[in-house]
Design a protein around this motif. Structure first.
Motif, PDB file in Angstrom:
ATOM      1  N   ASN B 207     -63.449  57.044  14.710  1.00 16.16           N
ATOM      2  CA  ASN B 207     -62.523  56.900  13.596  1.00 16.16           C
ATOM      3  C   ASN B 207     -62.724  55.593  12.852  1.00 16.16           C
ATOM      4  N   GLU B 208     -63.181  54.581  13.587  1.00 15.72           N
ATOM      5  CA  GLU B 208     -63.210  53.241  13.002  1.00 15.72           C
ATOM      6  C   GLU B 208     -64.426  53.015  12.124  1.00 15.72           C
ATOM      7  N   GLY B 209     -65.499  53.779  12.390  1.00 21.62           N
ATOM      8  CA  GLY B 209     -66.737  53.539  11.655  1.00 21.62           C
ATOM      9  C   GLY B 209     -67.623  52.545  12.388  1.00 21.62           C
ATOM     10  N   ASN B 210     -67.149  52.030  13.515  1.00 22.84           N
ATOM     11  CA  ASN B 210     -67.979  51.087  14.263  1.00 22.84           C
ATOM     12  C   ASN B 210     -69.226  51.774  14.810  1.00 22.84           C
ATOM     13  N   ARG B 212     -70.912  54.009  13.346  1.00 26.01           N
ATOM     14  CA  ARG B 212     -71.891  54.071  12.261  1.00 26.01           C
ATOM     15  C   ARG B 212     -72.576  52.716  12.069  1.00 26.01           C
ATOM     16  N   PHE B 253     -59.594  66.294  11.666  1.00 26.96           N
ATOM     17  CA  PHE B 253     -60.977  65.898  11.892  1.00 26.96           C
ATOM     18  C   PHE B 253     -61.021  64.381  12.063  1.00 26.96           C
ATOM     19  N   THR B 254     -62.049  63.920  12.716  1.00 28.16           N
ATOM     20  CA  THR B 254     -62.185  62.491  12.925  1.00 28.16           C
ATOM     21  C   THR B 254     -62.856  61.873  11.694  1.00 28.16           C
ATOM     22  N   SER B 255     -62.586  60.595  11.422  1.00 27.29           N
ATOM     23  CA  SER B 255     -63.098  59.984  10.181  1.00 27.29           C
ATOM     24  C   SER B 255     -64.618  60.082  10.060  1.00 27.29           C
ATOM     25  N   TYR B 256     -65.328  59.757  11.123  1.00 27.98           N
ATOM     26  CA  TYR B 256     -66.789  59.761  11.043  1.00 27.98           C
ATOM     27  C   TYR B 256     -67.392  60.599  12.152  1.00 27.98           C
ATOM     28  N   VAL B 257     -68.148  61.593  11.750  1.00 23.52           N
ATOM     29  CA  VAL B 257     -68.920  62.363  12.715  1.00 23.52           C
ATOM     30  C   VAL B 257     -70.376  62.254  12.286  1.00 23.52           C
ATOM     31  N   SER B 258     -71.220  61.690  13.161  1.00 24.33           N
ATOM     32  CA  SER B 258     -72.630  61.532  12.817  1.00 24.33           C
ATOM     33  C   SER B 258     -73.481  62.440  13.676  1.00 24.33           C
ATOM     34  N   PHE B 259     -74.434  63.107  13.037  1.00 22.94           N
ATOM     35  CA  PHE B 259     -75.468  63.845  13.763  1.00 22.94           C
ATOM     36  C   PHE B 259     -76.726  63.010  13.638  1.00 22.94           C
TER      37      PHE B 259
END
Lengths: 189, 697
Positions: B207-210, B212, B253-259
């Protein structure tokens, strides 16, 4: 960019609701030119001196900001910009999510590092559910030669780690402004 | 165990957190079919676990094809070494970390520090606990045990200047501090929420973007993932993502989901950690533990976690699911204290995203713990020496009845216990055994023996508490059944075996269960007055002895369910319905709700047959703290849960509490008495019997 059929008005409305519920701001423009104008005014409101942008959003950089543009390649540059301007490849209505098929770290930097993220999304790229956009995501990840990453972004950066109280903008952008280009709504107006 | 294990501030934070969570989760699941989704997820994970080795090979091949390095680690030490080697090879003196429970499992931070590499946590909560040299106390909210004042103090110490006790300011500091450092840190470390075999993608949810920042900015990248995270396809990952945020934090949904499939511009090393998971995979009973997607829903609803928090109810992993993981990844011994903290309420199982039978498995784990690490003498005596032997059991209670005048006051409660036993009855008056057992009263009453019953014969099994402490409940149930036209047979007054099974003594449990079943197997219908006995006789017992074919679950039925299914019309005939001036509230007993799924039956019977309107208390489906021997093992937790229950009852202003479990009745009635609260606590059977027509009673 892969384009499906234009999303129905219902989907666009749902996207907007869900994105706003997640803390994003949504502004609608009727044409790409109008979007550029809207972006210019957002950046001016911010008093942005420099903005960061990756190659795919180049067409949306307002004329007067072209000289104040940094590219995202260097993370520090993105971090020092007042806003990042990005292009979302899809929107997911059900969750108010933006989908970006990453092609470089630069692209990810621009989405993540500046305090404000301005994202352009065309209404025709809105789908109902994550499952609807999986073929495109899977295809993007499949290529062994490509960059092979995908980001789903829903609202601004958030945390509730202190006393379970919601706070915005902890490590990523504190504001996510979505500029939605919706030609149908444009015609009605 | 001392009372100081409960931190009152933390308890109130966790209580509020749990309440907010339930509301947010309900909203986030609106329009989703949770049962259907979690069934699909459980099936998907089971199928993935079935072919785990093959999927890992595929994942490895695909990830390599995209420029990643993939390494396997047998245990935590090996994983730590591999990580330190990668960092060392790249000259990284510091590593920026995104939250990883698997990294906690391997004690990675300690290991790196010893190797001269500074780990820098970036998740806000994780960073806070790192600065305080603590461990996370929740899988999703690591610093949930700390207040804003604590955080301000911790940050002030770090920065060497005063820091305001305001959350936005504290969050800003976290941002500024990480931003100051991140561009100079050579390596980034992330965990994984899932691995996708078909394309070698690592999925990271934050969620925090950390996550990323950490996975993009530093030039060297390391991923640590445990082997059960691998799923076959992106469609499977999408299913997981449909449930994870909704069930974890009540977010759609969560703020950031990275594939992250391609290595991109940086070399990336992915370490796949086994750490005894292959052993769990090979265990047919416990394999389902590896379905876990670490959403933490089980913690968020766990009554014991809510009281104790994740310092007390944890080794590294927390709560019930943590107990199960701990037994393998850190050892059976380490899981022992945790296994004792599970109330066995089964509430977590209703919320688990992967349908893991957490409480059932904790019971199965207790058995292994007892076998391999030994069990307390008093429990062995109680379960094997007394409960499993009906004559000894009866003799023990006979002795207690003989000693009754010495033990108890005129009010029917035991005298106050002396120091050092005060903690057992300080919060709850304990009843003395009844003067006469239910069997004795019943046999003398003439309620049985009616051969010409119009509705046929029925067997009634009342359970130990009614037999020895609350015979009046049994008599009331019998009177209602008789009025409805049933001839009543008594099941033997013996233990059903549940306490032994629950304590991890399956041999004595089996003995009790089989003996009792022998006596009642021929009965067409067995009506029970205790949901825990019903759970044992109809579900847990058959599982224990592999007696599934008997179809016992259908004929062993709780009093309330029997009334709801068979006798709604009958009740209308024999009960006088009168408007009740006093409000009634209903406590949902754990086994009645989470195992038998029978609380709606009680509600319907109470409202239609008695004229009461139920006024719900908050958290009506949260354990009252009795939980059998739990309240003797952990009186302070029992006390805290009871205090909350009584507070909730008070808030309704109700004059009567209805419930279906004699154990809850003992706890709640005893608690109300200690507090001097004038509230009637009644079993459903009593509330019905009170309303029998004159000519029927």
């Amino acid at each position: 960019m892969v384009r499906g059929k234009r999303a129905g008005a219902g989907l666009v409305k749902l996207f907007r609701e869900r994105a706003e519920a997640a803390g994003a701001e949504v502004r609608t423009s009727a044409t790409p030119a109008a979007a550029r104008t809207a972006i210019a005014s957002i950046l001016e409101e911010l008093g942005a001196q420099t903005i960061a942008s990756a190659a795919d959003a180049k067409a949306f950089v307002p004329a007067k900001f072209r000289a104040r543009l940094v590219r995202g390649d260097k993370a520090e540059d993105s971090a020092s910009a007042e806003a990042g301007l990005v292009l979302a490849h899809f929107g997911i209505a059900e969750t108010g999510t933006l989908v970006h098929l990453d092609r470089s770290d630069a692209g990810k930097n621009v989405w993540t590092l500046p305090p404000v993220c301005v994202a352009v999304l065309e209404a025709c790229a809105i789908v109902g559910r994550l499952e609807d956009v999986l073929p495109a995501i899977t295809k993007h990840l499949a290529s062994p030669s490509g960059f092979g990453q995908v980001s789903l972004v829903t609202g601004p950066s958030r945390t509730a780690d202190i006393e379970n109280v919601l706070s915005i903008g902890v490590h990523g952008p504190g504001r996510l402004v979505i500029v939605l280009i919706d030609t149908i709504i444009g015609k009605k107006a | 165990m001392s009372r100081s294990r409960i931190d009152p501030h933390l308890k109130s934070v966790l209580a509020e957190f749990s309440r907010n969570y339930l509301v947010k989760r309900r909203n986030a699941l609106m329009g989703q079919n949770f049962e259907e989704l979690r069934t699909l997820l459980a099936e998907m994970k089971d199928a993935s676990l079935e072919r785990n080795a093959e999927l890992l090979d595929r994942f490895e091949a695909e990830a390599r094809r995209r420029g990643n390095e993939v390494l396997r680690a047998r245990d935590g030490d090996e994983a730590n070494r591999l990580i330190a080697d990668v960092l060392g090879r790249n000259g990284a003196a510091k590593v920026a970390k995104s939250k990883s429970m698997v990294g906690e499992e391997t004690h990675l931070n300690d290991f790196l520090s010893r190797r001269g590499i500074e780990p820098r946590e970036t998740d806000l909560g994780e960073w806070i606990v790192q600065l305080e040299a603590e461990a996370p106390t929740h899988m999703v909210m690591p610093a949930i045990h700390l207040t804003r004042a604590d955080v301000a103090r911790i940050f002030a110490r770090r920065l060497g200047r005063p820091v305001p006790e305001e959350i936005p300011a504290l969050v800003r500091i976290a941002r500024e501090e990480l931003r100051r450092e991140i561009f100079t840190i050579a390596a980034g470390f992330i965990g994984a929420n899932a691995l996708v075999a078909e394309n070698g993608a690592v999925i990271l949810v934050t969620n925090e973007g950390n996550g990323r920042l950490v996975s993009t900015v530093p030039p060297v990248q390391v991923v640590l993932a445990s082997i059960e995270k691998v799923v076959p396809t992106m469609a499977d990952a999408a299913l997981l993502l449909r449930l994870l945020p909704r069930n974890a934090t009540g977010q759609v949904f969560t703020s950031y989901v990275s594939f992250i499939a391609g290595a991109g511009d940086h070399p990336r090393t992915i370490i796949l950690l086994d750490n005894h998971r292959s052993e769990i995979l090979a265990d047919p009973v416990f394999r389902q533990v590896l379905r876990c997607i670490k959403c933490s829903a089980c913690l968020n609803v766990c009554p014991a976690y809510k009281v104790l928090g994740g310092k007390e109810f944890a080794h590294v992993y927390m709560g019930g699911i943590g107990t199960l993981l701990t037994a393998w990844v850190h050892g059976l011994k380490e899981s022992k204290a945790m296994a004792g903290l599970c109330l066995g309420c089964h509430r977590c199982e209703d919320y688990c995203a992967a349908k893991i039978k957490i409480a059932d498995l904790v019971i199965a784990l207790r058995e292994r713990i007892n076998e391999q690490t030994g069990s307390p003498l008093w429990k062995r005596l109680a379960f094997e020496g007394v409960l499993a032997r009906p004559p000894v059991h009866r003799a023990a209670f006979r002795a207690a009845r003989v000693g009754r005048p010495l033990l108890s006051g005129k009010d029917g409660y035991l005298r106050r216990l002396p120091f050092p036993f005060r903690k057992y009855d300080r919060f709850r008056a304990v009843p003395a055994p009844a003067k006469k057992t239910f069997s004795k009263l019943f046999n003398k009453s003439g309620l049985g023996g009616d051969q010409t019953a119009s509705r046929g014969r029925i067997t009634i099994f009342v359970g130990c508490l009614v037999e020895h402490f609350y015979p009046e409940i049994g008599m009331d149930a019998a009177r209602v059944l008789k009025a409805l036209g049933y001839g009543i047979d008594l099941a033997p007054a013996a233990c059903c075996g549940f306490p032994s099974a629950n304590g991890g003594f399956p041999r004595s449990a089996r003995k009790s269960y089989e003996k009792l079943m022998e006596a009642i197997r021929a009965s067409e219908t067995v009506v029970t007055l205790c949901p825990t006995c019903t759970t044992m006789l109809g579900h847990a017992g058959p599982d224990l002895v592999g007696d599934e074919a008997a179809g016992l679950a259908d004929k062993i039925i709780s009093f309330a369910e029997f009334m709801e299914r068979k006798e709604k019309k009958g009740l209308a005939r024999v009960l006088s319905k009168r408007p009740e001036p006093n409000a009634l509230t209903y406590h949902e007993s754990c086994h009645h709700k989470y195992y038998l799924k029978a609380v709606e039956a009680t509600r319907s019977v109470l409202e239609t047959a008695t004229g009461f309107k139920i006024k719900d208390m908050i958290e009506t489906a949260t354990c009252c703290g009795f939980a059998g021997s739990f309240s003797a093992d952990h009186p302070e937790v029992s006390e805290a849960l009871l205090a909350e229950k009584i507070e909730a009852i008070k808030e309704t202003g109700a004059g009567t509490v209805a419930l279906d479990c004699p154990g809850c009745l003992l706890q709640i009635r005893g608690g109300c008495r200690r507090q001097g609260l004038a509230v009637e606590v009644r079993h459903t059977a009593q509330l019905l019997a009170e309303r029998l027509n004159k000519r029927n009673s």
